[in-house]
Scaffold this active site. Structure first.
Site, PDB file in Angstrom:
ATOM      1  N   TYR A  97      24.278 -31.426 -30.886  1.00 20.74           N
ATOM      2  CA  TYR A  97      23.319 -32.480 -31.229  1.00 20.74           C
ATOM      3  C   TYR A  97      24.019 -33.816 -31.419  1.00 20.74           C
ATOM      4  O   TYR A  97      23.515 -34.857 -31.004  1.00 20.74           O
ATOM      5  CB  TYR A  97      22.525 -32.083 -32.481  1.00 20.74           C
ATOM      6  N   ARG A 112      24.422 -35.346 -28.130  1.00 20.33           N
ATOM      7  CA  ARG A 112      23.143 -35.872 -27.617  1.00 20.33           C
ATOM      8  C   ARG A 112      22.722 -37.128 -28.358  1.00 20.33           C
ATOM      9  O   ARG A 112      22.227 -38.091 -27.782  1.00 20.33           O
ATOM     10  CB  ARG A 112      22.055 -34.807 -27.773  1.00 20.33           C
ATOM     11  N   GLN A 163       7.112 -36.160 -27.277  1.00 21.51           N
ATOM     12  CA  GLN A 163       7.929 -34.973 -27.569  1.00 21.51           C
ATOM     13  C   GLN A 163       9.391 -35.383 -27.771  1.00 21.51           C
ATOM     14  O   GLN A 163      10.217 -34.544 -28.114  1.00 21.51           O
ATOM     15  CB  GLN A 163       7.854 -33.975 -26.410  1.00 21.51           C
ATOM     16  N   ASN A 164       9.673 -36.637 -27.522  1.00 20.22           N
ATOM     17  CA  ASN A 164      11.053 -37.121 -27.574  1.00 20.22           C
ATOM     18  C   ASN A 164      11.465 -37.456 -29.004  1.00 20.22           C
ATOM     19  O   ASN A 164      10.627 -37.766 -29.850  1.00 20.22           O
ATOM     20  CB  ASN A 164      11.232 -38.352 -26.670  1.00 20.22           C
ATOM     21  N   HIS A 218       7.959 -33.533 -31.990  1.00 14.05           N
ATOM     22  CA  HIS A 218       9.125 -32.659 -32.144  1.00 14.05           C
ATOM     23  C   HIS A 218      10.176 -33.252 -33.064  1.00 14.05           C
ATOM     24  O   HIS A 218      11.344 -32.864 -33.010  1.00 14.05           O
ATOM     25  CB  HIS A 218       9.735 -32.340 -30.765  1.00 14.05           C
ATOM     26  N   CYS A 241      18.433 -30.950 -45.731  1.00 13.35           N
ATOM     27  CA  CYS A 241      19.342 -29.833 -45.942  1.00 13.35           C
ATOM     28  C   CYS A 241      18.696 -28.573 -45.359  1.00 13.35           C
ATOM     29  O   CYS A 241      17.492 -28.526 -45.157  1.00 13.35           O
ATOM     30  CB  CYS A 241      19.702 -29.643 -47.413  1.00 13.35           C
ATOM     31  N   CYS A 266      24.554 -31.838 -47.548  1.00 14.52           N
ATOM     32  CA  CYS A 266      23.466 -32.567 -48.217  1.00 14.52           C
ATOM     33  C   CYS A 266      24.020 -33.271 -49.456  1.00 14.52           C
ATOM     34  O   CYS A 266      24.629 -32.622 -50.328  1.00 14.52           O
ATOM     35  CB  CYS A 266      22.370 -31.584 -48.635  1.00 14.52           C
ATOM     36  N   CYS A 281      22.455 -31.387 -52.630  1.00 15.14           N
ATOM     37  CA  CYS A 281      22.698 -29.994 -53.051  1.00 15.14           C
ATOM     38  C   CYS A 281      23.937 -29.371 -52.414  1.00 15.14           C
ATOM     39  O   CYS A 281      24.312 -28.247 -52.764  1.00 15.14           O
ATOM     40  CB  CYS A 281      21.474 -29.136 -52.717  1.00 15.14           C
ATOM     41  N   THR A 326       6.809 -35.389 -18.401  1.00 14.62           N
ATOM     42  CA  THR A 326       6.944 -34.089 -19.058  1.00 14.62           C
ATOM     43  C   THR A 326       6.687 -32.969 -18.067  1.00 14.62           C
ATOM     44  O   THR A 326       5.847 -33.096 -17.178  1.00 14.62           O
ATOM     45  CB  THR A 326       5.989 -33.975 -20.275  1.00 14.62           C
TER      46      THR A 326
HETATM   47  C1  BV8 Z   1       6.345 -22.702 -31.990  1.00 10.33           C
HETATM   48  C2  BV8 Z   1      13.763 -29.932 -30.012  1.00 10.33           C
HETATM   49  C3  BV8 Z   1       5.470 -21.175 -33.603  1.00 10.33           C
HETATM   50  C4  BV8 Z   1      14.234 -31.287 -30.278  1.00 10.33           C
HETATM   51  C5  BV8 Z   1      12.249 -28.891 -28.475  1.00 10.33           C
HETATM   52  C6  BV8 Z   1       9.909 -17.429 -28.118  1.00 10.33           C
HETATM   53  C7  BV8 Z   1      10.261 -17.668 -29.431  1.00 10.33           C
HETATM   54  C8  BV8 Z   1       9.680 -18.686 -30.176  1.00 10.33           C
HETATM   55  C9  BV8 Z   1       8.741 -19.500 -29.589  1.00 10.33           C
HETATM   56  C10 BV8 Z   1       8.412 -19.286 -28.273  1.00 10.33           C
HETATM   57  C11 BV8 Z   1       8.964 -18.249 -27.530  1.00 10.33           C
HETATM   58  N1  BV8 Z   1       8.422 -18.279 -26.275  1.00 10.33           N
HETATM   59  C12 BV8 Z   1       7.545 -19.316 -26.197  1.00 10.33           C
HETATM   60  C13 BV8 Z   1       7.531 -19.919 -27.393  1.00 10.33           C
HETATM   61  C14 BV8 Z   1       6.803 -21.086 -27.747  1.00 10.33           C
HETATM   62  C15 BV8 Z   1       7.790 -22.243 -27.572  1.00 10.33           C
HETATM   63  C16 BV8 Z   1       7.680 -22.681 -26.123  1.00 10.33           C
HETATM   64  O1  BV8 Z   1       6.722 -23.350 -25.788  1.00 10.33           O
HETATM   65  N2  BV8 Z   1       8.671 -22.299 -25.294  1.00 10.33           N
HETATM   66  C17 BV8 Z   1       8.622 -22.669 -23.883  1.00 10.33           C
HETATM   67  C18 BV8 Z   1      10.030 -22.988 -23.376  1.00 10.33           C
HETATM   68  C19 BV8 Z   1       7.966 -21.526 -23.106  1.00 10.33           C
HETATM   69  N3  BV8 Z   1       7.403 -23.279 -28.485  1.00 10.33           N
HETATM   70  C20 BV8 Z   1       7.964 -23.312 -29.704  1.00 10.33           C
HETATM   71  O2  BV8 Z   1       8.835 -22.580 -30.097  1.00 10.33           O
HETATM   72  C21 BV8 Z   1       7.374 -24.373 -30.618  1.00 10.33           C
HETATM   73  N4  BV8 Z   1       7.106 -23.781 -31.887  1.00 10.33           N
HETATM   74  O3  BV8 Z   1       5.724 -22.179 -31.103  1.00 10.33           O
HETATM   75  O4  BV8 Z   1       6.398 -22.198 -33.258  1.00 10.33           O
HETATM   76  C22 BV8 Z   1       5.178 -21.433 -35.007  1.00 10.33           C
HETATM   77  C23 BV8 Z   1       3.954 -21.995 -35.347  1.00 10.33           C
HETATM   78  C24 BV8 Z   1       3.708 -22.232 -36.676  1.00 10.33           C
HETATM   79  C25 BV8 Z   1       4.653 -21.908 -37.652  1.00 10.33           C
HETATM   80  C26 BV8 Z   1       5.875 -21.365 -37.294  1.00 10.33           C
HETATM   81  C27 BV8 Z   1       6.155 -21.115 -35.962  1.00 10.33           C
HETATM   82  C28 BV8 Z   1       8.398 -25.494 -30.822  1.00 10.33           C
HETATM   83  C29 BV8 Z   1       8.625 -26.221 -29.513  1.00 10.33           C
HETATM   84  C30 BV8 Z   1       9.584 -27.407 -29.732  1.00 10.33           C
HETATM   85  C31 BV8 Z   1      10.960 -27.023 -29.305  1.00 10.33           C
HETATM   86  N5  BV8 Z   1      11.842 -28.160 -29.457  1.00 10.33           N
HETATM   87  N6  BV8 Z   1      13.134 -29.849 -28.710  1.00 10.33           N
HETATM   88  C32 BV8 Z   1      15.289 -31.612 -29.264  1.00 10.33           C
HETATM   89  O5  BV8 Z   1      16.338 -30.954 -29.289  1.00 10.33           O
HETATM   90  O6  BV8 Z   1      15.011 -32.510 -28.470  1.00 10.33           O
HETATM   91  S1  BV8 Z   1      11.679 -28.641 -26.939  1.00 10.33           S
HETATM   92  C33 BV8 Z   1      12.169 -29.756 -25.778  1.00 10.33           C
HETATM   93  O7  BV8 Z   1      11.218 -29.594 -24.710  1.00 10.33           O
HETATM   94  C34 BV8 Z   1      12.075 -31.221 -26.129  1.00 10.33           C
HETATM   95  O8  BV8 Z   1      11.372 -31.540 -27.292  1.00 10.33           O
HETATM   96  C35 BV8 Z   1      11.321 -31.759 -24.916  1.00 10.33           C
HETATM   97  O9  BV8 Z   1      10.737 -32.973 -25.115  1.00 10.33           O
HETATM   98  C36 BV8 Z   1      10.351 -30.678 -24.761  1.00 10.33           C
HETATM   99  C37 BV8 Z   1       9.485 -30.683 -23.556  1.00 10.33           C
HETATM  100  O10 BV8 Z   1      10.302 -30.900 -22.408  1.00 10.33           O
HETATM  101  P1  BV8 Z   1      10.004 -32.228 -21.536  1.00 10.33           P
HETATM  102  O11 BV8 Z   1       9.987 -33.384 -22.451  1.00 10.33           O
HETATM  103  O12 BV8 Z   1       8.781 -31.992 -20.735  1.00 10.33           O
HETATM  104  O13 BV8 Z   1      11.303 -32.335 -20.647  1.00 10.33           O
HETATM  105  P2  BV8 Z   1      11.607 -31.527 -19.298  1.00 10.33           P
HETATM  106  O14 BV8 Z   1      13.044 -31.718 -18.974  1.00 10.33           O
HETATM  107  O15 BV8 Z   1      11.043 -30.150 -19.401  1.00 10.33           O
HETATM  108  O16 BV8 Z   1      10.736 -32.302 -18.205  1.00 10.33           O
HETATM  109  C38 BV8 Z   1      11.053 -33.638 -17.872  1.00 10.33           C
HETATM  110  C39 BV8 Z   1      10.041 -34.100 -16.838  1.00 10.33           C
HETATM  111  O17 BV8 Z   1      10.300 -35.474 -16.543  1.00 10.33           O
HETATM  112  C40 BV8 Z   1      10.118 -33.349 -15.514  1.00 10.33           C
HETATM  113  O18 BV8 Z   1       8.806 -32.975 -15.113  1.00 10.33           O
HETATM  114  C41 BV8 Z   1      10.680 -34.395 -14.529  1.00 10.33           C
HETATM  115  O19 BV8 Z   1      10.155 -34.248 -13.232  1.00 10.33           O
HETATM  116  C42 BV8 Z   1      10.215 -35.676 -15.150  1.00 10.33           C
HETATM  117  N7  BV8 Z   1      11.030 -36.866 -14.853  1.00 10.33           N
HETATM  118  C43 BV8 Z   1      12.328 -36.911 -14.448  1.00 10.33           C
HETATM  119  N8  BV8 Z   1      12.706 -38.186 -14.282  1.00 10.33           N
HETATM  120  C44 BV8 Z   1      11.623 -38.964 -14.602  1.00 10.33           C
HETATM  121  C45 BV8 Z   1      10.568 -38.120 -14.960  1.00 10.33           C
HETATM  122  N9  BV8 Z   1       9.356 -38.584 -15.322  1.00 10.33           N
HETATM  123  C46 BV8 Z   1       9.181 -39.923 -15.322  1.00 10.33           C
HETATM  124  N10 BV8 Z   1      10.153 -40.803 -14.992  1.00 10.33           N
HETATM  125  C47 BV8 Z   1      11.373 -40.355 -14.626  1.00 10.33           C
HETATM  126  N11 BV8 Z   1      12.334 -41.234 -14.296  1.00 10.33           N
END
Ligand code: BV8
Length: 261
Positions: free
Chosen positions: A77, A80, A111-112, A129, A137, A160, A163, A201
């Site tokens: 991180y 990043r 989502q960023n 996100h 902490c 932290c 704590c 996205t």
């Molecule tokens: C939840 C963290 C329940 C911060 C991120 C197994 C175990 C646990 C959960 C799951 C599981 N299987 C599925 C799930 C659900 C899971 C999920 O959806 N998984 C996916 C992969 C299937 N979701 C979760 O776990 C969520 N929580 O379900 O919890 C719960 C509920 C209540 C209480 C307790 C628990 C949490 C999801 C959040 C995860 N954190 N990031 C960080 O490190 O950044 S995810 C990560 O993906 C980022 O946040 C990112 O923003 C997000 C989405 O990705 P995109 O932004 O779309 O990026 P990507 O690269 O995919 O796409 C980019 C796009 O841009 C492309 O289409 C490309 O063509 C385009 N592009 C390229 N260049 C350009 C462009 N567009 C425009 N201009 C350009 N120049």
């Protein structure tokens, strides 16, 4: 549809999108990592360049991964965050920010975690996100620490100040719930907006990826800006193929023209 600038179908799509925006009183802009790509911040899922292409997200963006190997996850991180801290908003961010001055209500749902929408001037931003600019902490008792609060610490991860537990970024990891207030606000806005503009996205991470579906089901006009077709393109009324930093300034110029602004 080709993204060639002189393609008449492309201009027709752009004008259709601009007309819908110019007429709307409430716009939601839903963004993902692609919106920050032209600022030099890698996306997640694009082959080769995507972050996940080189690292296993389940090893890095989960609370279990952090508990298993805090220094490893922290170092990923920290790298990043260094890239994002050095990044500047791109023309796409500025175009989205300008929309606020042209239309009655514009809210960004992102989502960023990089904060570039805010740095470009967007004043209403919902961070689904979390953010790289705040830390808590590991068990969440003490929150809201900034980089300066641990700048004097050499240990990685830092501790932290309240704590002594490890600090972690206030981002939403896989398997963690999204901030309830942010998710609720985003869902309510999506159900009441007239236009949803999606930028950069892949639409594969839930529950965030369900946001455009709420807008669609509520009757909003949905516009998708992406160089590639993504998982959400199929539910859109208009697909503007291209990079956000190129398409959005053109789109906002067309909105301005429609408004006679
Ligand atoms: C939840 C963290 C329940 C911060 C991120 C197994 C175990 C646990 C959960 C799951 C599981 N299987 C599925 C799930 C659900 C899971 C999920 O959806 N998984 C996916 C992969 C299937 N979701 C979760 O776990 C969520 N929580 O379900 O919890 C719960 C509920 C209540 C209480 C307790 C628990 C949490 C999801 C959040 C995860 N954190 N990031 C960080 O490190 O950044 S995810 C990560 O993906 C980022 O946040 C990112 O923003 C997000 C989405 O990705 P995109 O932004 O779309 O990026 P990507 O690269 O995919 O796409 C980019 C796009 O841009 C492309 O289409 C490309 O063509 C385009 N592009 C390229 N260049 C350009 C462009 N567009 C425009 N201009 C350009 N120049």
């Amino acid at each position: 549809m080709s993204d060639r600038l002189d393609d008449p179908r492309r201009d027709e799509a752009l004008q259709t999108a601009a007309r819908a925006l110019a007429r709307s009183a409430r716009v939601a802009v839903f963004t993902g990592a692609g919106a920050s790509k032209e600022s030099g911040i890698p996306t997640f899922r694009e082959p080769e360049t995507g972050l996940w292409a080189r690292y296993d997200p389940m090893r890095l963006a989960t609370p279990e991964a952090y508990r298993d190997d805090p220094p490893f996850v922290w170092s990923w991180y920290e790298h990043r965050f260094g890239v994002a801290a050095a990044a500047q908003p791109n023309p796409g961010h500025y175009a989205i920010a300008e929309l606020e001055h042209l239309l009655p209500q514009v809210v960004v749902i992102t989502q960023n975690i990089d904060g570039l929408h805010q740095r470009a001037g967007s004043s209403h931003v919902i961070e689904l996100h979390g953010t790289m600019h705040s830390f808590r902490c590991i068990d969440g008792r003490h929150r809201g620490f900034g980089w300066d609060d641990f700048a004097d610490q050499d240990e990685k991860p830092p501790r932290c100040p309240a704590c002594g537990d490890y600090l972690r970024p206030e981002v939403v990891w896989f398997g963690e719930g999204l901030p309830p207030d942010a998710l609720d606000a985003a869902q309510r806005l999506s159900a009441s907006c007239e236009v949803m503009l999606i930028v950069g996205t892949s639409g594969v991470v839930y529950p965030a990826a369900a946001i455009p579906m709420i807008a669609r089901e509520a009757g909003a006009t949905v516009i998708d800006v992406n160089p590639e077709r993504d998982s959400l393109t199929r539910l859109c009324d208009v697909f503007l193929q291209g990079a956000g930093g190129e398409v959005l300034p053109e789109l906002i110029a067309a909105v301005r023209a429609h408004l006679g602004a």
